[in-house]
Motif scaffolding. Sequence first.
Motif, PDB file in Angstrom:
ATOM      1  N   TRP A 268       0.657   1.951   1.347  1.00 55.04           N
ATOM      2  CA  TRP A 268       0.182   2.610   0.133  1.00 55.04           C
ATOM      3  C   TRP A 268       1.341   3.242  -0.638  1.00 55.04           C
ATOM      4  O   TRP A 268       1.287   3.337  -1.873  1.00 55.04           O
ATOM      5  N   ILE A 269       2.386   3.671   0.041  1.00 54.43           N
ATOM      6  CA  ILE A 269       3.579   4.183  -0.629  1.00 54.43           C
ATOM      7  C   ILE A 269       4.198   3.078  -1.478  1.00 54.43           C
ATOM      8  O   ILE A 269       4.585   3.287  -2.638  1.00 54.43           O
ATOM      9  N   GLN A 270       4.272   1.877  -0.936  1.00 55.87           N
ATOM     10  CA  GLN A 270       4.826   0.752  -1.684  1.00 55.87           C
ATOM     11  C   GLN A 270       3.949   0.397  -2.879  1.00 55.87           C
ATOM     12  O   GLN A 270       4.456   0.107  -3.969  1.00 55.87           O
ATOM     13  N   PHE A 271       2.634   0.412  -2.682  1.00 55.27           N
ATOM     14  CA  PHE A 271       1.705   0.149  -3.779  1.00 55.27           C
ATOM     15  C   PHE A 271       1.890   1.191  -4.880  1.00 55.27           C
ATOM     16  O   PHE A 271       1.980   0.863  -6.073  1.00 55.27           O
ATOM     17  N   ALA A 272       1.979   2.465  -4.501  1.00 60.86           N
ATOM     18  CA  ALA A 272       2.161   3.534  -5.477  1.00 60.86           C
ATOM     19  C   ALA A 272       3.467   3.359  -6.248  1.00 60.86           C
ATOM     20  O   ALA A 272       3.530   3.576  -7.469  1.00 60.86           O
ATOM     21  N   ASN A 273       4.524   2.941  -5.570  1.00 62.75           N
ATOM     22  CA  ASN A 273       5.803   2.703  -6.238  1.00 62.75           C
ATOM     23  C   ASN A 273       5.691   1.560  -7.248  1.00 62.75           C
ATOM     24  O   ASN A 273       6.255   1.623  -8.348  1.00 62.75           O
TER      25      ASN A 273
ATOM     26  N   ALA B  34       6.105  -6.167  -0.254  1.00 58.41           N
ATOM     27  CA  ALA B  34       6.724  -7.465   0.018  1.00 58.41           C
ATOM     28  C   ALA B  34       5.728  -8.599  -0.144  1.00 58.41           C
ATOM     29  O   ALA B  34       6.107  -9.777  -0.153  1.00 58.41           O
ATOM     30  N   ALA B  35       4.445  -8.263  -0.254  1.00 61.26           N
ATOM     31  CA  ALA B  35       3.379  -9.252  -0.454  1.00 61.26           C
ATOM     32  C   ALA B  35       2.483  -8.763  -1.583  1.00 61.26           C
ATOM     33  O   ALA B  35       2.466  -7.573  -1.924  1.00 61.26           O
ATOM     34  N   ASP B  36       1.733  -9.668  -2.173  1.00 59.29           N
ATOM     35  CA  ASP B  36       0.829  -9.301  -3.254  1.00 59.29           C
ATOM     36  C   ASP B  36      -0.151  -8.227  -2.797  1.00 59.29           C
ATOM     37  O   ASP B  36      -0.664  -8.280  -1.666  1.00 59.29           O
ATOM     38  N   VAL B  37      -0.392  -7.251  -3.667  1.00 60.66           N
ATOM     39  CA  VAL B  37      -1.410  -6.243  -3.394  1.00 60.66           C
ATOM     40  C   VAL B  37      -2.735  -6.825  -3.866  1.00 60.66           C
ATOM     41  O   VAL B  37      -2.979  -6.958  -5.069  1.00 60.66           O
ATOM     42  N   ALA B  38      -3.580  -7.203  -2.931  1.00 62.27           N
ATOM     43  CA  ALA B  38      -4.798  -7.935  -3.283  1.00 62.27           C
ATOM     44  C   ALA B  38      -5.848  -7.780  -2.196  1.00 62.27           C
ATOM     45  O   ALA B  38      -5.523  -7.610  -1.019  1.00 62.27           O
ATOM     46  N   TYR B  39      -7.094  -7.849  -2.631  1.00 61.00           N
ATOM     47  CA  TYR B  39      -8.206  -7.911  -1.680  1.00 61.00           C
ATOM     48  C   TYR B  39      -8.368  -9.369  -1.282  1.00 61.00           C
ATOM     49  O   TYR B  39      -8.788 -10.201  -2.087  1.00 61.00           O
ATOM     50  N   THR B  40      -8.011  -9.686  -0.046  1.00 64.03           N
ATOM     51  CA  THR B  40      -7.930 -11.087   0.366  1.00 64.03           C
ATOM     52  C   THR B  40      -8.932 -11.490   1.436  1.00 64.03           C
ATOM     53  O   THR B  40      -9.463 -12.597   1.401  1.00 64.03           O
ATOM     54  N   ASP B  41      -9.171 -10.638   2.415  1.00 56.87           N
ATOM     55  CA  ASP B  41      -9.977 -11.081   3.557  1.00 56.87           C
ATOM     56  C   ASP B  41     -11.252 -10.255   3.720  1.00 56.87           C
ATOM     57  O   ASP B  41     -11.734 -10.058   4.822  1.00 56.87           O
ATOM     58  N   CYS B  42     -11.779  -9.779   2.608  1.00 59.51           N
ATOM     59  CA  CYS B  42     -12.991  -8.966   2.682  1.00 59.51           C
ATOM     60  C   CYS B  42     -14.182  -9.644   2.021  1.00 59.51           C
ATOM     61  O   CYS B  42     -15.209  -9.005   1.767  1.00 59.51           O
TER      62      CYS B  42
END
Length: 511
Positions: A205-210, A242-250
């Motif tokens: 979440w720190i990376q997402f916020a950045n 390092a990877a896309d921020v995405a809802y993938t496996d829900c």
Amino acid sequence: MKEDKRMKKLAIISAIILGLGATSCDSYLDINQDPNSPTEGNMTPNIMLPAAEMGVAATYGNLLRIPAGYFAQHYSHMFGTSNYVDYSQFEMSPVRSGSAYAQLNRVGLKNLQTICSLAEKNEDWGTYLAATTLRCFALQALVDCYGSIPYSEALDISNPSPKYDDGATVYAGLLTELDNALSKANATDPVATNFLYQGKSAAAWIQFANALKLKIMSREVGAVADVESKIGALIAENNFPAADVAYTDCWSNETGQMNPYYSEEFSTAFGSTQINVTANMAIVSTMLQRNGEGDVVYQDPRLAAFFDVNSSGEYVGGVSGTNFSTSNNYKAAYWCRPAMKYNSPVYLIQVAEIEFFIAEYYARQNNAAQAQAHYNAAIEASCASAGVSGADQVIAKFPYNQANYKQCIGISKWIALSGTNNFESWCELRRLKYPAFGSATGTTLYNASEDHLATENYVPGTLYTPISVFEKVGANQVIQRWPYPSESTSSNSNAPKFDDSEYKVPPFWGK
């Protein structure tokens, strides 16, 4: 067993969303507290965070994605239907505007604010960061749609008519919120149950916020006080996803549990077989280019990942501003459609976007070498996300150009987001002014009297005025902002006036 538990959880969350969506509630633009929403007394972050996530995903990944796809000319309208023909003409009505705003706030923002309050009280800083990041992400999207929104007074329950803060003020507030949450959270802090980073600590979440901070500040450049040094410091820190921020496996192939865009437009689970969305000639003819003899001279490797072929195995896009209702030739089977599955990701921020923003930063610093390196990395990341090889081919076709960096970044970003995040593409083309309008118009691309598509008139990497364009937008312009929802303007005495000229006035970052 683990999969069964996940599906049961998703079913519960879907029921919460459906239940809350059915309640009678004014828009977030009008009031500050929904009495029908979960309260601190009977809900916990472990229950509320997944529900809030699905509220954000359902709105951002569907109700914002569909109109933006038309506004960015990734989509055109299917033969014989009328559901979105107004979008294809660059029109957004106050009535249409209301559903996305109401849903995002009813299930997303209100619950996220409650989660923030609960997490702060319990000093649960990982959850506090997660809820703050999602809340800021959603609020930025609202600014990017409407320009001004209630913000500084929006949480005052005693005020039924909070003032509307201008977009620059909201953006500054979002950065302050993110910095505050980042200052409290440690990478190892736990986070309440969530779908985005299942089982991961606050580090993700720190990376997402950045990444969100990078997007916000990149849009502030040139519009507010200088933020270049802050962007440079954030890039130097280099703590991005390092990877896309995405809802993938829900997602599941069950009613109410599918990707929200797929459920809306592609699934027959709710009894509808109507087809509305087809690819636009602009994006198809940019990703698949032919010479004067009709031979293919360039095909983007991502084309098959972003769009399906038509019934003849070909890629054909329609023209904005008409539904071809008089056509004898252009039936539904003639067009290619967005490539969507029940479990397609809902992308929030992609690695490619991050790299494009970094490339733009270095371009403004006149560091052409670094700008080119990150531009190329953005295209490579886009291809990797699409699951295809051939990034070198794309880079060769659309090479970096320091002298015209906004043009090459704008067009390449427009292409990269065409199959993944149409809303952000609409935002970025308004900000960068690319793709620009070419010499072709909708009427030169489709001759209704002769029932003929004139693909040869289209210049790759350009936009065009729809055949029938919304008169309040006009020729050679993209709709810049959505009108405020009808229920908002009628009940909030502080609602700004939105006259006909406002459709042409961009958010603060696009002026």
